[in-house]
Design a protein around this motif. Sequence first.
Motif, PDB file in Angstrom:
ATOM      1  N   SER A  42     -35.294 -26.668  28.544  1.00 57.50           N
ATOM      2  CA  SER A  42     -36.694 -26.451  28.166  1.00 57.50           C
ATOM      3  C   SER A  42     -36.905 -25.043  27.638  1.00 57.50           C
ATOM      4  O   SER A  42     -37.549 -24.843  26.601  1.00 57.50           O
ATOM      5  N   ALA A  43     -36.382 -24.055  28.342  1.00 56.60           N
ATOM      6  CA  ALA A  43     -36.548 -22.659  27.929  1.00 56.60           C
ATOM      7  C   ALA A  43     -35.910 -22.419  26.562  1.00 56.60           C
ATOM      8  O   ALA A  43     -36.484 -21.722  25.715  1.00 56.60           O
ATOM      9  N   ALA A  44     -34.741 -23.010  26.325  1.00 55.80           N
ATOM     10  CA  ALA A  44     -34.073 -22.839  25.029  1.00 55.80           C
ATOM     11  C   ALA A  44     -34.910 -23.438  23.905  1.00 55.80           C
ATOM     12  O   ALA A  44     -35.090 -22.810  22.847  1.00 55.80           O
ATOM     13  N   ARG A  45     -35.459 -24.637  24.129  1.00 52.20           N
ATOM     14  CA  ARG A  45     -36.305 -25.259  23.099  1.00 52.20           C
ATOM     15  C   ARG A  45     -37.552 -24.416  22.833  1.00 52.20           C
ATOM     16  O   ARG A  45     -37.938 -24.200  21.680  1.00 52.20           O
ATOM     17  N   GLU A  46     -38.176 -23.933  23.893  1.00 51.56           N
ATOM     18  CA  GLU A  46     -39.392 -23.122  23.741  1.00 51.56           C
ATOM     19  C   GLU A  46     -39.100 -21.822  22.989  1.00 51.56           C
ATOM     20  O   GLU A  46     -39.887 -21.398  22.135  1.00 51.56           O
ATOM     21  N   LEU A  47     -37.977 -21.212  23.288  1.00 44.39           N
ATOM     22  CA  LEU A  47     -37.609 -19.983  22.585  1.00 44.39           C
ATOM     23  C   LEU A  47     -37.312 -20.262  21.113  1.00 44.39           C
ATOM     24  O   LEU A  47     -37.728 -19.503  20.234  1.00 44.39           O
ATOM     25  N   ARG A  48     -36.603 -21.348  20.838  1.00 48.87           N
ATOM     26  CA  ARG A  48     -36.310 -21.689  19.437  1.00 48.87           C
ATOM     27  C   ARG A  48     -37.600 -21.917  18.654  1.00 48.87           C
ATOM     28  O   ARG A  48     -37.727 -21.477  17.510  1.00 48.87           O
ATOM     29  N   ALA A  84     -41.713 -13.157  22.803  1.00 50.68           N
ATOM     30  CA  ALA A  84     -41.376 -14.574  23.008  1.00 50.68           C
ATOM     31  C   ALA A  84     -40.599 -14.760  24.302  1.00 50.68           C
ATOM     32  O   ALA A  84     -40.874 -15.685  25.075  1.00 50.68           O
ATOM     33  N   ALA A  85     -39.642 -13.879  24.554  1.00 53.74           N
ATOM     34  CA  ALA A  85     -38.854 -13.973  25.791  1.00 53.74           C
ATOM     35  C   ALA A  85     -39.752 -13.791  27.012  1.00 53.74           C
ATOM     36  O   ALA A  85     -39.643 -14.544  27.985  1.00 53.74           O
ATOM     37  N   LYS A  86     -40.624 -12.820  26.956  1.00 55.70           N
ATOM     38  CA  LYS A  86     -41.533 -12.566  28.082  1.00 55.70           C
ATOM     39  C   LYS A  86     -42.435 -13.769  28.338  1.00 55.70           C
ATOM     40  O   LYS A  86     -42.645 -14.173  29.490  1.00 55.70           O
ATOM     41  N   GLU A  87     -42.926 -14.370  27.286  1.00 57.39           N
ATOM     42  CA  GLU A  87     -43.802 -15.533  27.413  1.00 57.39           C
ATOM     43  C   GLU A  87     -43.060 -16.715  28.038  1.00 57.39           C
ATOM     44  O   GLU A  87     -43.559 -17.368  28.967  1.00 57.39           O
ATOM     45  N   VAL A  88     -41.849 -16.995  27.561  1.00 54.76           N
ATOM     46  CA  VAL A  88     -41.087 -18.140  28.070  1.00 54.76           C
ATOM     47  C   VAL A  88     -40.659 -17.906  29.520  1.00 54.76           C
ATOM     48  O   VAL A  88     -40.726 -18.819  30.343  1.00 54.76           O
ATOM     49  N   GLY A  90     -42.274 -16.290  31.678  1.00 51.05           N
ATOM     50  CA  GLY A  90     -43.488 -16.516  32.460  1.00 51.05           C
ATOM     51  C   GLY A  90     -43.751 -17.987  32.757  1.00 51.05           C
ATOM     52  O   GLY A  90     -44.395 -18.327  33.750  1.00 51.05           O
ATOM     53  N   LEU A  91     -43.241 -18.857  31.901  1.00 49.99           N
ATOM     54  CA  LEU A  91     -43.410 -20.307  32.090  1.00 49.99           C
ATOM     55  C   LEU A  91     -42.372 -20.908  33.032  1.00 49.99           C
ATOM     56  O   LEU A  91     -42.487 -22.069  33.421  1.00 49.99           O
ATOM     57  N   HIS A  92     -41.335 -20.120  33.356  1.00 52.82           N
ATOM     58  CA  HIS A  92     -40.220 -20.624  34.160  1.00 52.82           C
ATOM     59  C   HIS A  92     -39.921 -19.657  35.309  1.00 52.82           C
ATOM     60  O   HIS A  92     -38.985 -18.867  35.238  1.00 52.82           O
ATOM     61  N   PRO A  93     -40.689 -19.716  36.386  1.00 54.66           N
ATOM     62  CA  PRO A  93     -40.505 -18.766  37.494  1.00 54.66           C
ATOM     63  C   PRO A  93     -39.159 -18.887  38.219  1.00 54.66           C
ATOM     64  O   PRO A  93     -38.771 -17.973  38.935  1.00 54.66           O
ATOM     65  N   SER A  94     -38.421 -19.971  37.991  1.00 50.72           N
ATOM     66  CA  SER A  94     -37.109 -20.111  38.625  1.00 50.72           C
ATOM     67  C   SER A  94     -36.024 -19.369  37.838  1.00 50.72           C
ATOM     68  O   SER A  94     -34.878 -19.316  38.261  1.00 50.72           O
ATOM     69  N   LEU A  95     -36.402 -18.786  36.696  1.00 49.78           N
ATOM     70  CA  LEU A  95     -35.466 -18.028  35.883  1.00 49.78           C
ATOM     71  C   LEU A  95     -35.824 -16.550  35.937  1.00 49.78           C
ATOM     72  O   LEU A  95     -36.972 -16.192  36.156  1.00 49.78           O
ATOM     73  N   ARG A  96     -34.808 -15.712  35.716  1.00 46.15           N
ATOM     74  CA  ARG A  96     -35.048 -14.272  35.686  1.00 46.15           C
ATOM     75  C   ARG A  96     -34.417 -13.707  34.426  1.00 46.15           C
ATOM     76  O   ARG A  96     -33.533 -14.310  33.817  1.00 46.15           O
ATOM     77  N   ARG A  97     -34.871 -12.549  34.066  1.00 43.86           N
ATOM     78  CA  ARG A  97     -34.401 -11.899  32.845  1.00 43.86           C
ATOM     79  C   ARG A  97     -33.353 -10.844  33.171  1.00 43.86           C
ATOM     80  O   ARG A  97     -33.488 -10.086  34.130  1.00 43.86           O
ATOM     81  N   GLU A 105     -31.194 -12.324  28.311  1.00 49.05           N
ATOM     82  CA  GLU A 105     -30.727 -13.567  28.923  1.00 49.05           C
ATOM     83  C   GLU A 105     -31.693 -14.029  29.999  1.00 49.05           C
ATOM     84  O   GLU A 105     -32.226 -13.228  30.755  1.00 49.05           O
ATOM     85  N   LEU A 106     -31.878 -15.329  30.039  1.00 50.05           N
ATOM     86  CA  LEU A 106     -32.609 -15.977  31.115  1.00 50.05           C
ATOM     87  C   LEU A 106     -31.562 -16.616  32.000  1.00 50.05           C
ATOM     88  O   LEU A 106     -30.772 -17.440  31.535  1.00 50.05           O
TER      89      LEU A 106
END
Length: 194
Positions: A42-48, A84-88, A90-97, A105-106
């Motif tokens: 999901s995160a990859a699609r949203e970033l693309r 864009a990275a910051k926004e995505v 924010g949508l995925h709290p189980s991921l970290r930057r 990287e997420l």
Amino acid sequence: LAALVRADGVIYVGAHGFDIRGASLEPPKIHGAEELRHEFGSAARELRDRLAGIRGALVEDKRFAVAVHYRLVDEAERHLVEAAAKEVIGLHPSLRRTDGKMVIELRPRIDWDKGKAVLWLSEAVGLDRRTALPICVGDDTTDEDAFAAVRNHGLGIVVAEKPRPTAAHYRLPDTGSVIRFLQTLATAIEARDG
């Protein structure tokens, strides 16, 4: 990587230690990592979608991470990649930057990294700290976890043109010098064992 190397008995470690394969080794069960696979997709699609209009931006789904490469993005547009990275994220709290060389990287919000993978692998293959010397070579900030893990019982080598703060023991300036180091090491081992 396995298709490129084509060597028997090699263990391949990728995605900051989340993806370990090779030999007859049973990879570690990292609690929660596999369950996050759909998050990465999901995160990859949203970033693309968000980066589609930014020339040079590359989104890489790495199974247990998503990397946004911006080396080829015009400097004036890099803030758009950041946004864009910051926004995505924010949508995925189980991921970290995490940040690397010209990459965002997420990764899973799980206590696992390259250093923990090196220690797990050393134990899994039965390395004896008295006779074995783990060698970690890397050029990215995320390699610092591995350098720190082998700091007291191994060898860390950072690949960097100029000196920088690091947990590594030594520095090589470029990939060509890494190849020469590995060739010299292989020759020395062959002479010793030959």
